[in-house]
Design a protein around this motif. Structure first.
Motif, PDB file in Angstrom:
ATOM      1  N   ALA A   1      10.089  47.858  36.986  1.00 17.13           N
ATOM      2  CA  ALA A   1      11.522  47.670  37.204  1.00 17.13           C
ATOM      3  C   ALA A   1      12.339  48.372  36.116  1.00 17.13           C
ATOM      4  CB  ALA A   1      11.852  46.184  37.244  1.00 17.13           C
ATOM      5  N   ARG A   2      11.884  48.279  34.876  1.00 19.92           N
ATOM      6  CA  ARG A   2      12.617  48.900  33.768  1.00 19.92           C
ATOM      7  C   ARG A   2      12.642  50.426  33.916  1.00 19.92           C
ATOM      8  NH1 ARG A   2      10.967  47.460  27.664  1.00 19.92           N
ATOM      9  NH2 ARG A   2      11.436  45.393  28.501  1.00 19.92           N
ATOM     10  N   ARG A   3      11.518  51.003  34.259  1.00 25.28           N
ATOM     11  CA  ARG A   3      11.454  52.457  34.452  1.00 25.28           C
ATOM     12  C   ARG A   3      12.329  52.885  35.620  1.00 25.28           C
ATOM     13  NH1 ARG A   3       5.609  54.693  35.719  1.00 25.28           N
ATOM     14  NH2 ARG A   3       6.076  53.628  37.690  1.00 25.28           N
ATOM     15  N   ASN A   4      12.318  52.102  36.694  1.00 28.70           N
ATOM     16  CA  ASN A   4      13.148  52.390  37.859  1.00 28.70           C
ATOM     17  C   ASN A   4      14.627  52.371  37.488  1.00 28.70           C
ATOM     18  OD1 ASN A   4      14.648  50.927  40.419  1.00 28.70           O
ATOM     19  ND2 ASN A   4      13.126  52.433  41.078  1.00 28.70           N
ATOM     20  N   LEU A   5      15.038  51.350  36.766  1.00 28.54           N
ATOM     21  CA  LEU A   5      16.433  51.240  36.346  1.00 28.54           C
ATOM     22  C   LEU A   5      16.845  52.419  35.471  1.00 28.54           C
ATOM     23  CD1 LEU A   5      19.031  49.447  36.162  1.00 28.54           C
ATOM     24  CD2 LEU A   5      18.018  48.448  34.100  1.00 28.54           C
ATOM     25  N   ASP A   6      15.998  52.777  34.537  1.00 31.86           N
ATOM     26  CA  ASP A   6      16.308  53.880  33.628  1.00 31.86           C
ATOM     27  C   ASP A   6      16.464  55.194  34.391  1.00 31.86           C
ATOM     28  OD1 ASP A   6      16.408  54.898  30.725  1.00 31.86           O
ATOM     29  OD2 ASP A   6      14.872  56.163  31.637  1.00 31.86           O
ATOM     30  N   PHE A   7      15.560  55.460  35.316  1.00 31.58           N
ATOM     31  CA  PHE A   7      15.614  56.727  36.039  1.00 31.58           C
ATOM     32  C   PHE A   7      16.859  56.825  36.909  1.00 31.58           C
ATOM     33  CE2 PHE A   7      14.716  59.380  39.773  1.00 31.58           C
ATOM     34  CZ  PHE A   7      14.373  60.571  39.162  1.00 31.58           C
ATOM     35  N   TYR A   8      17.154  55.783  37.671  1.00 27.99           N
ATOM     36  CA  TYR A   8      18.248  55.891  38.642  1.00 27.99           C
ATOM     37  C   TYR A   8      19.630  55.744  38.016  1.00 27.99           C
ATOM     38  CZ  TYR A   8      14.982  56.530  42.357  1.00 27.99           C
ATOM     39  OH  TYR A   8      13.997  57.082  43.156  1.00 27.99           O
ATOM     40  N   THR A   9      19.748  55.020  36.910  1.00 25.72           N
ATOM     41  CA  THR A   9      21.061  54.898  36.280  1.00 25.72           C
ATOM     42  C   THR A   9      21.304  55.963  35.225  1.00 25.72           C
ATOM     43  OG1 THR A   9      20.251  53.279  34.651  1.00 25.72           O
ATOM     44  CG2 THR A   9      21.194  52.418  36.709  1.00 25.72           C
ATOM     45  N   ARG A  10      20.265  56.355  34.498  1.00 30.30           N
ATOM     46  CA  ARG A  10      20.462  57.329  33.429  1.00 30.30           C
ATOM     47  C   ARG A  10      20.141  58.748  33.876  1.00 30.30           C
ATOM     48  NH1 ARG A  10      17.996  55.726  27.828  1.00 30.30           N
ATOM     49  NH2 ARG A  10      19.440  57.397  27.266  1.00 30.30           N
ATOM     50  N   THR A  11      18.955  58.969  34.437  1.00 31.41           N
ATOM     51  CA  THR A  11      18.580  60.331  34.836  1.00 31.41           C
ATOM     52  C   THR A  11      19.407  60.823  36.015  1.00 31.41           C
ATOM     53  OG1 THR A  11      16.323  59.955  34.051  1.00 31.41           O
ATOM     54  CG2 THR A  11      16.671  61.819  35.535  1.00 31.41           C
ATOM     55  N   LEU A  12      19.564  59.971  37.051  1.00 34.12           N
ATOM     56  CA  LEU A  12      20.346  60.388  38.221  1.00 34.12           C
ATOM     57  C   LEU A  12      21.805  59.950  38.158  1.00 34.12           C
ATOM     58  CD1 LEU A  12      18.006  60.050  41.333  1.00 34.12           C
ATOM     59  CD2 LEU A  12      18.419  62.016  39.839  1.00 34.12           C
ATOM     60  N   GLY A  13      22.122  58.995  37.297  1.00 32.43           N
ATOM     61  CA  GLY A  13      23.518  58.637  37.093  1.00 32.43           C
ATOM     62  C   GLY A  13      24.138  57.759  38.156  1.00 32.43           C
ATOM     63  N   LEU A  14      23.325  57.015  38.914  1.00 37.48           N
ATOM     64  CA  LEU A  14      23.877  56.090  39.893  1.00 37.48           C
ATOM     65  C   LEU A  14      24.323  54.799  39.209  1.00 37.48           C
ATOM     66  CD1 LEU A  14      21.257  56.502  42.767  1.00 37.48           C
ATOM     67  CD2 LEU A  14      23.494  57.610  42.560  1.00 37.48           C
ATOM     68  N   ARG A  15      25.183  54.059  39.881  1.00 32.42           N
ATOM     69  CA  ARG A  15      25.610  52.766  39.341  1.00 32.42           C
ATOM     70  C   ARG A  15      24.668  51.666  39.845  1.00 32.42           C
ATOM     71  NH1 ARG A  15      31.415  49.425  39.940  1.00 32.42           N
ATOM     72  NH2 ARG A  15      30.979  48.058  38.150  1.00 32.42           N
ATOM     73  N   LEU A  16      24.261  50.777  38.957  1.00 35.49           N
ATOM     74  CA  LEU A  16      23.581  49.563  39.397  1.00 35.49           C
ATOM     75  C   LEU A  16      24.658  48.644  39.959  1.00 35.49           C
ATOM     76  CD1 LEU A  16      21.020  47.758  39.552  1.00 35.49           C
ATOM     77  CD2 LEU A  16      21.650  46.887  37.294  1.00 35.49           C
ATOM     78  N   VAL A  17      24.682  48.473  41.283  1.00 38.13           N
ATOM     79  CA  VAL A  17      25.758  47.703  41.904  1.00 38.13           C
ATOM     80  C   VAL A  17      25.354  46.263  42.211  1.00 38.13           C
ATOM     81  CG1 VAL A  17      26.883  49.734  42.852  1.00 38.13           C
ATOM     82  CG2 VAL A  17      25.222  48.511  44.244  1.00 38.13           C
ATOM     83  N   LYS A  18      24.050  45.974  42.189  1.00 44.31           N
ATOM     84  CA  LYS A  18      23.621  44.593  42.401  1.00 44.31           C
ATOM     85  C   LYS A  18      22.244  44.388  41.794  1.00 44.31           C
ATOM     86  CE  LYS A  18      25.966  42.453  44.279  1.00 44.31           C
ATOM     87  NZ  LYS A  18      27.119  41.630  43.794  1.00 44.31           N
ATOM     88  N   LYS A  19      22.164  43.326  40.974  1.00 42.19           N
ATOM     89  CA  LYS A  19      20.893  42.905  40.392  1.00 42.19           C
ATOM     90  C   LYS A  19      20.581  41.533  40.959  1.00 42.19           C
ATOM     91  CE  LYS A  19      20.924  41.928  36.002  1.00 42.19           C
ATOM     92  NZ  LYS A  19      20.946  42.093  34.533  1.00 42.19           N
ATOM     93  N   THR A  20      19.661  41.489  41.904  1.00 40.31           N
ATOM     94  CA  THR A  20      19.288  40.240  42.534  1.00 40.31           C
ATOM     95  C   THR A  20      17.769  40.218  42.682  1.00 40.31           C
ATOM     96  OG1 THR A  20      19.712  38.783  44.433  1.00 40.31           O
ATOM     97  CG2 THR A  20      19.699  41.149  44.865  1.00 40.31           C
ATOM     98  N   VAL A  21      17.268  39.357  43.541  1.00 41.63           N
ATOM     99  CA  VAL A  21      15.828  39.263  43.758  1.00 41.63           C
ATOM    100  C   VAL A  21      15.522  39.499  45.232  1.00 41.63           C
ATOM    101  CG1 VAL A  21      15.436  37.688  41.827  1.00 41.63           C
ATOM    102  CG2 VAL A  21      15.922  36.743  44.103  1.00 41.63           C
ATOM    103  N   ASN A  22      14.267  39.796  45.492  1.00 41.51           N
ATOM    104  CA  ASN A  22      13.782  39.884  46.863  1.00 41.51           C
ATOM    105  C   ASN A  22      13.861  38.474  47.460  1.00 41.51           C
ATOM    106  OD1 ASN A  22      12.063  39.904  49.158  1.00 41.51           O
ATOM    107  ND2 ASN A  22      10.911  41.627  48.325  1.00 41.51           N
ATOM    108  N   PHE A  23      14.700  38.286  48.466  1.00 43.03           N
ATOM    109  CA  PHE A  23      14.915  36.944  49.014  1.00 43.03           C
ATOM    110  C   PHE A  23      13.622  36.332  49.545  1.00 43.03           C
ATOM    111  CE2 PHE A  23      19.736  37.409  50.108  1.00 43.03           C
ATOM    112  CZ  PHE A  23      19.997  37.686  48.786  1.00 43.03           C
ATOM    113  N   ASP A  24      12.677  37.178  49.972  1.00 46.20           N
ATOM    114  CA  ASP A  24      11.405  36.689  50.509  1.00 46.20           C
ATOM    115  C   ASP A  24      10.318  36.609  49.438  1.00 46.20           C
ATOM    116  OD1 ASP A  24      12.471  36.601  53.171  1.00 46.20           O
ATOM    117  OD2 ASP A  24      12.274  38.788  53.234  1.00 46.20           O
ATOM    118  N   ASP A  25      10.590  37.161  48.260  1.00 44.48           N
ATOM    119  CA  ASP A  25       9.639  37.148  47.142  1.00 44.48           C
ATOM    120  C   ASP A  25      10.447  37.086  45.849  1.00 44.48           C
ATOM    121  OD1 ASP A  25       7.538  37.461  45.374  1.00 44.48           O
ATOM    122  OD2 ASP A  25       7.286  39.610  45.752  1.00 44.48           O
ATOM    123  N   PRO A  26      11.037  35.930  45.539  1.00 42.94           N
ATOM    124  CA  PRO A  26      11.993  35.841  44.434  1.00 42.94           C
ATOM    125  C   PRO A  26      11.406  36.049  43.051  1.00 42.94           C
ATOM    126  CG  PRO A  26      11.587  33.677  45.385  1.00 42.94           C
ATOM    127  CD  PRO A  26      10.934  34.674  46.294  1.00 42.94           C
ATOM    128  N   GLY A  27      10.102  36.252  42.943  1.00 43.30           N
ATOM    129  CA  GLY A  27       9.520  36.616  41.664  1.00 43.30           C
ATOM    130  C   GLY A  27       9.663  38.087  41.340  1.00 43.30           C
TER     131      GLY A  27
END
Length: 307
Positions: A16-42
């Motif tokens: 998850a940390r690597r994913n966040l870093d790549f899409y927000t920093r490398t590609l420059g997208l905004r993290l618009v929602k931080k939630t959980v998988n409703f069917d797998d909340p872990g």
């Protein structure tokens, strides 16, 4: 006026940390929602997009730390592409060197292809005029080079005809061009997320879902009534039944397997991502649906750290 096109794309990641870093920093997208998988909340469910979290810009991930790699094949969304200004091609060629970037021509457009750290196939498409559109400023990528939502997606299918019929009849797309065995469908008047390319690959092994794979592709419905009409037409005209409607807090959805075996979703534009937090602070707090709120402490204890 009804707005057709792609609502979001949801894929599977590893860290998850690597994913966040790549899409927000490398590609420059905004993290618009931080939630959980409703069917797998872990596990997290992370949503990236433009400043407002607009339909047609949203790429979401289920990060499962121990997910095995997926396998490319027939019956999958093969590539997700974003729009960039034509003048930004050189900037992104240099920025994405470490990710195997390659420059190609498709349908008269300059396309940069590459993979994210989990192997998901991505592309940036240089287009004239999009530099005048608003862009999310992440403080690192100059606005004149920033991504401007989805260009489209490419599906790899055993056969394309039945899927093309659903794109046309249900989602308002029309065949626009053909090139090298790929059929391009386009939603007329839709700039962002308005293209679906179908590539027929009869005889290929079926795709295997895993890390780097796309889980599903969601199309837009303005509201519940528009979604219900799509559900009716799917059954009446194509003999396909959907799931019951599911409330995802930020949109309401139904799901079905299209004839090529890709999982399709129909998602409402409403209520949007600002329904449970201000637009100014989208993505900063962990948001949970009401039915999971009482488990917040235990859920937070199982989720990996993002920073």
């Amino acid at each position: 006026m009804t707005q057709n096109g792609i609502h979001h794309v949801t894929a599977i990641a590893g860290s998850a940390r690597r994913n966040l870093d790549f899409y927000t920093r490398t590609l420059g997208l905004r993290l618009v929602k931080k939630t959980v998988n409703f069917d797998d909340p872990g596990a997290y469910h992370l949503y990236y997009g433009d400043a407002a979290g607009s339909p047609g810009t949203i790429l979401t991930f289920f990060p499962w730390e121990n997910a095995a790699p997926g396998r490319a094949g027939a019956g999958e969304l093969q590539e997700t592409s974003f729009r960039i200004p034509q003048g930004a091609i050189g900037y992104w060629m240099q920025r994405l060197t470490a990710y195997g970037v390659d420059r190609v021509q498709r349908f008269g457009e300059t396309v940069l292809t590459f993979k994210d750290p989990d192997g998901m196939r991505l592309a940036l498409v240089g287009l004239p005029g999009v530099e005048a559109e608003p862009a999310w400023d992440n403080g690192e990528i100059p606005a004149e080079f920033a991504l401007r939502g989805f260009h489209g997606v490419s599906l790899m299918l055993d056969k394309t005809e039945a899927t093309g019929a659903i794109l046309s009849d249900i989602f308002g797309f029309a065949e626009a061009a053909r090139e090298d065995g790929t059929i391009r469908y386009q939603a007329p008047g839709t700039k962002v997320g308005g293209i679906v390319d179908l590539r027929g690959v009869g005889g290929f092994l079926p795709a295997r879902l895993g890390r780097g794979s796309v889980h599903h592709l969601a199309f837009r419905a303005a509201d519940d009534a528009a979604e219900a009409e799509m559900v009716r037409k799917l059954a009446a005209n194509h003999g396909i039944e959907t799931t019951e409607q599911k409330d995802r807090n930020y949109f309401r959805s139904v799901y079905f397997r299209e004839p090529g075996h890709v999982l399709f979703e129909i998602a409402t534009d409403i209520p949007g991502f600002a329904v449970d937090e201000p637009s100014e602070t989208l993505g900063q707090a962990l948001k949970l649906p009401d039915f999971l709120e009482r488990h917040r402490d235990s859920i937070k204890a199982t989720l990996p750290e993002l920073a």
